[in-house]
Scaffold this active site. Structure first.
Site, short mmCIF file in Angstrom:
data_model
loop_
_atom_site.label_atom_id
_atom_site.label_comp_id
_atom_site.label_asym_id
_atom_site.label_seq_id
_atom_site.Cartn_x
_atom_site.Cartn_y
_atom_site.Cartn_z
N ASN A 87 34.36 -31.89 -18.14
CA ASN A 87 33.95 -31.34 -19.25
C ASN A 87 32.93 -32.30 -20.01
OD1 ASN A 87 36.70 -31.70 -19.28
ND2 ASN A 87 37.04 -30.34 -20.87
N ALA A 221 17.71 -24.41 -20.35
CA ALA A 221 16.90 -24.05 -21.63
C ALA A 221 15.81 -22.88 -21.17
CB ALA A 221 16.29 -25.22 -21.85
N CYS A 272 27.66 -23.11 -21.33
CA CYS A 272 26.33 -24.13 -21.01
C CYS A 272 25.20 -23.99 -21.96
CB CYS A 272 25.99 -23.91 -19.71
SG CYS A 272 27.22 -24.18 -18.34
N LYS A 275 25.34 -25.57 -25.51
CA LYS A 275 25.26 -26.99 -25.37
C LYS A 275 24.45 -27.83 -24.88
CE LYS A 275 28.29 -27.82 -21.97
NZ LYS A 275 28.24 -28.67 -20.78
P1 NAI Z 1 36.02 -27.05 -17.23
O1 NAI Z 1 36.51 -27.32 -18.56
O2 NAI Z 1 36.31 -25.50 -16.67
O3 NAI Z 1 36.58 -27.92 -16.19
C1 NAI Z 1 36.56 -29.46 -16.31
C2 NAI Z 1 38.08 -29.96 -15.96
O4 NAI Z 1 37.95 -31.29 -16.02
C3 NAI Z 1 38.98 -29.55 -16.93
O5 NAI Z 1 40.17 -28.71 -16.08
C4 NAI Z 1 39.56 -30.71 -17.41
O6 NAI Z 1 41.34 -30.92 -17.59
C5 NAI Z 1 39.24 -31.69 -16.38
N1 NAI Z 1 39.17 -33.09 -16.75
C6 NAI Z 1 38.61 -33.77 -17.84
N2 NAI Z 1 38.76 -35.13 -17.85
C7 NAI Z 1 39.33 -35.47 -16.52
C8 NAI Z 1 39.65 -36.52 -16.01
N3 NAI Z 1 39.39 -37.75 -16.71
N4 NAI Z 1 40.38 -36.73 -14.75
C9 NAI Z 1 40.54 -35.21 -14.27
N5 NAI Z 1 40.38 -34.15 -14.65
C10 NAI Z 1 39.68 -34.30 -16.05
O7 NAI Z 1 34.35 -27.22 -16.91
P2 NAI Z 1 33.39 -26.28 -16.26
O8 NAI Z 1 32.87 -25.16 -16.82
O9 NAI Z 1 33.91 -26.40 -14.77
O10 NAI Z 1 32.11 -27.38 -16.48
C11 NAI Z 1 32.20 -28.55 -15.96
C12 NAI Z 1 30.98 -29.28 -15.89
O11 NAI Z 1 29.67 -28.27 -15.20
C13 NAI Z 1 30.15 -29.14 -17.53
O12 NAI Z 1 29.58 -30.26 -17.70
C14 NAI Z 1 29.41 -27.95 -17.45
O13 NAI Z 1 28.26 -28.07 -18.24
C15 NAI Z 1 28.83 -27.91 -16.02
N6 NAI Z 1 28.25 -26.64 -15.43
C16 NAI Z 1 29.26 -25.52 -15.91
C17 NAI Z 1 28.86 -24.35 -15.32
C18 NAI Z 1 29.53 -23.13 -15.67
O14 NAI Z 1 29.07 -22.00 -15.23
N7 NAI Z 1 30.87 -23.04 -16.20
C19 NAI Z 1 27.71 -24.00 -14.51
C20 NAI Z 1 27.05 -25.44 -14.31
C21 NAI Z 1 27.28 -26.70 -14.62
#
Ligand code: NAI
Length: 480
Positions: A87, A221, A272, A275
């Site tokens: 995240n 955006a 997203c 943010k």
């Molecule tokens: P999320 O919060 O569902 O997953 C992130 C995971 O990373 C969490 O489970 C957390 O426990 C883990 N984490 C954090 N620090 C860690 C570490 N040091 N070691 C191991 N695990 C760790 O977030 P999500 O939605 O998957 O988003 C991730 C990224 O992708 C963000 O930057 C977001 O902006 C981007 N993104 C998200 C989309 C979406 O639709 N949700 C689409 C495209 C990009």
């Protein structure tokens, strides 16, 4: 055998890696996370996220070449390619608070990669990050490299929740950014080879690192801007008697504009859009471009306006008070076909109604009570931290009950707010609902999913975003 490790088993890491494992049976894919509960869920029959088609893909490959583990260091050590999909919350304190990305999780992942690596690796930014993050990560890795060669790539993810598996199977494009050096170009080719197993080559775009990072922020955006544009029009339509559906249909027929993302609604949500725009705004400000920053800020302001306009419409229509009245909330997720509630407009609408002392009965087919209570009690931006780092279970908001049935939610209610476009809301028996509600009975359709005319014939007073107003509503104007 090529080994891939993905740090972060969330909405992005889980589905993307499951699809890579499916399409590349000869590659071993390990998805790791510091959250024990999340990893246990990925290894169980109830996956931690709801996404159509995901269960099937995971079941096909789990235990074969797809593994979910909390042993972060072991899998990173063994991997040739490490994706980082952790995240990237908005900072809540200090320099850039409320705008800049908090790269704490990213930085700690990078330091860990540097600590445990014993062989050369390609490190792929999958998270959405501010422009030039790769440069910072590169510095952390190379300063701690012990002679190991790290190549950083930016491979932003464009999937949309609710259609993630389809988007991953048939992406409009895959974007890979890398250094313009021979080693950087070689790393790009390595990653391209993975995607080329199922994505046509002409759809795999290669660029430099900064272009890839900025393209992701720009794409979000632009998408959010379309929603705010049509939502701004919806307010004008209500004021003038035009119908926003007809306007957006006519506008979208222009091939230069196109028909997608032109549905007026109570506002955009999801983890997203806000943010990433805040991030863009911050980058513009830091680069001495206040006019550009203000331009993008307005996309968020219109979104906030749309949500408060909706609340005002509800309150003013119901004789300017909802105090003690039961309002049924149908839908809490930020869009249909997902259980994700991050930044859902339902949070602000519910908080607005609670501020006016309403009692809420909430039903969403994919969101449970604990999540809803947590969301309604949480401070802005706190949601985007791993769950074990979030504030401890907040006290439940008393005026809120969460039920598992739309008929139960609407029983004895004075009004209904539809806040997510779940298909099942279209086929509810509104006659039955009307009969068990207080009168006059109101429906406020924040997603334009119900047939307003049919509901009016039953006896409802109906508000649909951006549509000509009922006489009742005209007489009770919502003052912003
Ligand atoms: P999320 O919060 O569902 O997953 C992130 C995971 O990373 C969490 O489970 C957390 O426990 C883990 N984490 C954090 N620090 C860690 C570490 N040091 N070691 C191991 N695990 C760790 O977030 P999500 O939605 O998957 O988003 C991730 C990224 O992708 C963000 O930057 C977001 O902006 C981007 N993104 C998200 C989309 C979406 O639709 N949700 C689409 C495209 C990009």
């Amino acid at each position: 055998m090529v080994k891939i490790c993905c740090i972060g088993a969330g909405y992005v890491g889980g589905p993307t890696m499951a699809v890579i494992a499916l399409k590349c049976p000869d590659i071993e894919v390990a998805v790791v996370d510091i959250s024990v509960s999340r990893i246990s869920a990925w290894n169980s029959d109830t996956l931690p996220i709801y996404e159509p088609g995901l269960d099937d893909v995971v079941k096909q490959r789990r235990g074969k070449n797809l593994f979910f583990s909390t042993d972060v260091e072991k899998h990173v050590t063994e991997a040739d390619i490490v994706f980082v999909s952790v995240n990237t919350p908005t900072k809540t304190q200090g320099l850039g608070a409320g705008k800049a990305a908090d790269l704490t999780y990213w930085e700690s992942a990078a330091r860990m990669i540097a600590d445990v690596s014993k062989s050369d690796k390609i490190v792929v930014e999958k998270s959405t990050v501010p422009v030039k993050t790769a440069e910072a990560i590169e510095k952390i890795l190379t300063h701690n490299s012990k002679g190991i060669n790290f190549q950083i790539l930016s491979n932003p993810e464009f999937l949309a929740e609710g259609t993630a598996i389809q988007d991953l199977f048939n992406p409009d494009r895959v974007l890979i950014g890398g250094r313009e050096t021979p080693a950087g170009q070689k790393a790009i080719q390595e990653l391209k080879k993975v995607y080329a197993r199922w994505v046509p080559e002409e759809q795999i775009i290669c660029s430099n690192l900064w272009s890839a990072e900025l393209s992701k922020l720009a794409a979000n955006a632009f998408l959010a801007q379309r929603i705010s544009s049509v939502n701004a029009m919806s307010a004008l339509c209500e004021a003038t008697g035009a119908d926003v559906t007809q306007v957006s249909h006519a506008v979208g027929k222009d091939t230069r504009i196109g028909p997608k993302f032109l549905n007026a609604s109570v506002g955009f949500g999801g983890s997203c859009f806000q943010k990433d725009i805040l991030n863009l705004v911050y980058i513009c400000e830091c680069n001495g471009l206040p006019e550009v920053a203000n331009y993008w800020k307005q996309v968020i302001k219109i979104n906030d306006y749309q949500k408060s306009r909706f609340v005002n419409r509800v309150v003013s229509s119901m004789f300017n008070t909802v105090s003690g009245k039961k309002i049924a909330i149908l839908g809490f997720a930020f869009k249909k076909d997902t259980g994700d509630t991050r930044e859902t407009p339902a949070i602000d609408v519910c908080k607005g109604l609670l501020g006016d002392k309403a009692r809420l009965s909430i039903y969403d087919p994919q969101v449970n009570e604990e999540q809803i209570q947590r969301d309604l009690a949480m401070k802005k931006f706190d949601w985007d931290h791993p769950i074990h780092l979030q504030p401890l279970s907040p006290t439940a908001v008393k005026q809120v009950s969460v039920v598992w049935d739309a008929y139960e939610a609407t029983k004895d209610a004075h009004g209904i707010c539809i806040l997510t476009e779940w298909d099942e809301f279209k086929s509810l028996d509104f006659k039955k609902i009307y009969d068990q509600m207080q009168k006059p009975a109101f429906v406020f359709d924040g997603r334009n999913v119900v047939d307003a005319e049919k509901l009016r014939q039953i006896g409802f007073i109906v508000y649909s975003i951006g549509k000509p107003l009922d006489d009742w509503l005209k007489d009770m104007p919502a003052v912003a």
